[in-house]
Design an enzyme around this catalytic site. Sequence first.
Site, mmCIF file in Angstrom:
data_model
loop_
_atom_site.group_PDB
_atom_site.id
_atom_site.type_symbol
_atom_site.label_atom_id
_atom_site.label_comp_id
_atom_site.label_asym_id
_atom_site.label_seq_id
_atom_site.Cartn_x
_atom_site.Cartn_y
_atom_site.Cartn_z
ATOM 1 N N ASP A 25 -16.768 -32.374 22.352
ATOM 2 C CA ASP A 25 -17.582 -33.494 22.656
ATOM 3 C C ASP A 25 -18.261 -33.360 24.079
ATOM 4 O O ASP A 25 -18.987 -34.188 24.500
ATOM 5 C CB ASP A 25 -16.742 -34.934 22.514
ATOM 6 C CG ASP A 25 -15.557 -34.641 23.093
ATOM 7 O OD1 ASP A 25 -15.306 -33.829 23.762
ATOM 8 O OD2 ASP A 25 -14.896 -36.035 23.110
ATOM 9 N N SER A 26 -17.659 -32.552 24.761
ATOM 10 C CA SER A 26 -18.461 -32.091 26.053
ATOM 11 C C SER A 26 -19.852 -31.834 25.898
ATOM 12 O O SER A 26 -20.764 -31.956 26.745
ATOM 13 C CB SER A 26 -18.025 -30.813 26.686
ATOM 14 O OG SER A 26 -17.781 -29.856 25.836
ATOM 15 N N ASP A 64 -15.049 -31.448 17.481
ATOM 16 C CA ASP A 64 -14.259 -32.573 18.143
ATOM 17 C C ASP A 64 -14.651 -33.917 17.479
ATOM 18 O O ASP A 64 -15.659 -34.088 17.259
ATOM 19 C CB ASP A 64 -14.762 -32.736 19.623
ATOM 20 C CG ASP A 64 -13.660 -32.027 20.642
ATOM 21 O OD1 ASP A 64 -12.550 -31.966 20.233
ATOM 22 O OD2 ASP A 64 -14.144 -32.083 21.742
ATOM 23 N N LYS A 93 -10.635 -31.475 15.951
ATOM 24 C CA LYS A 93 -9.807 -31.463 17.206
ATOM 25 C C LYS A 93 -9.809 -33.049 17.708
ATOM 26 O O LYS A 93 -10.786 -33.659 17.553
ATOM 27 C CB LYS A 93 -10.335 -30.562 18.380
ATOM 28 C CG LYS A 93 -9.217 -30.839 19.686
ATOM 29 C CD LYS A 93 -9.452 -29.885 20.796
ATOM 30 C CE LYS A 93 -10.738 -29.864 21.502
ATOM 31 N NZ LYS A 93 -10.894 -30.996 22.463
ATOM 32 N N GLU A 95 -7.766 -36.101 20.612
ATOM 33 C CA GLU A 95 -7.243 -36.075 21.905
ATOM 34 C C GLU A 95 -5.740 -36.944 21.603
ATOM 35 O O GLU A 95 -6.010 -37.889 21.042
ATOM 36 C CB GLU A 95 -7.856 -36.522 22.995
ATOM 37 C CG GLU A 95 -8.941 -35.383 23.372
ATOM 38 C CD GLU A 95 -9.803 -36.033 24.373
ATOM 39 O OE1 GLU A 95 -9.703 -36.987 25.161
ATOM 40 O OE2 GLU A 95 -11.192 -35.277 24.495
ATOM 41 N N GLU A 162 -5.155 -28.911 28.574
ATOM 42 C CA GLU A 162 -6.230 -29.058 29.597
ATOM 43 C C GLU A 162 -5.581 -29.630 30.987
ATOM 44 O O GLU A 162 -5.006 -30.435 31.107
ATOM 45 C CB GLU A 162 -7.664 -30.082 29.236
ATOM 46 C CG GLU A 162 -8.512 -29.939 30.221
ATOM 47 C CD GLU A 162 -9.771 -30.526 29.656
ATOM 48 O OE1 GLU A 162 -9.864 -30.718 28.531
ATOM 49 O OE2 GLU A 162 -10.483 -30.732 30.439
#
Length: 245
Positions: A25-26, A64, A93, A95, A162
């Site tokens: 999602d970056s 993501d 993925k 978080e 991270e």
Amino acid sequence: MATCYDYTFARLLAKGPIDGILVGDSAAMVMHGHETTLTATIEMMRMHVAAVARGAGDKLVVADLPFLSYRKGLPAAMDAAHVLMAAGAHAVKLEGVAGHEDVITQLVGSGVPVMGHLGLQPQSVQAYGGFKPQGRDAVGAAAIAHQAAALEELGAFAVVLECIPAALAEEITGSIGIPTVGIGAGVGCDGQILVLQDLLGMNSSFQPRFARRFCDGEMAILEALAGYDRAVKSAAFPCAEESYS
Ligand code: KIV
């Protein structure tokens, strides 16, 4: 692993030795110029995943789940994962762990491989008050180690760590039975991941401590553009071979 957001770079990654691709999602920051990942949407991610999947060959493609898409209840989370898997992802993925254990269980139980993401969770940037390393005190470190064990227990196949201390990442890597993939987490992880544009040195004004530039992509591209400009203005381009008779 490296991130990727488009077909052209996915083709290049497919030709190289890197094992896996993350459609992160970056993308919201790297491809769309936003300050955080919070503006990524399912539709944005679907478009990037589909483009990457078309070029990625036999590489693993992880996608993501964007901000809040897996925090609006189980059916909404399953719909979000469905969109990304149907677009060509092999895994998703997400978080953190607390509060969406049911989502992870349901995804894994439905045949959707899940990658976790602990430590600095960019989707929580507003709660942190900025992009800050995590797990630097004993309480924070223990919480991250606990969450890593929980992810394994819930059936995640791997976890991104991270921006946590290298010693903590190494300890977690040694204590859980799924691979860790580090970014800003030292050399003791099972694997590493970087944002593609960072490792290619495409943005000289963004150089986080952990993001080594493996080439000066910005300079290479600026030189190519200057060469094109010179050739056009001196009428050296296009030449006879580049023109039709
Ligand atoms: O979105 C992303 O690019 C990521 C990586 C930094 C791991 O989550």
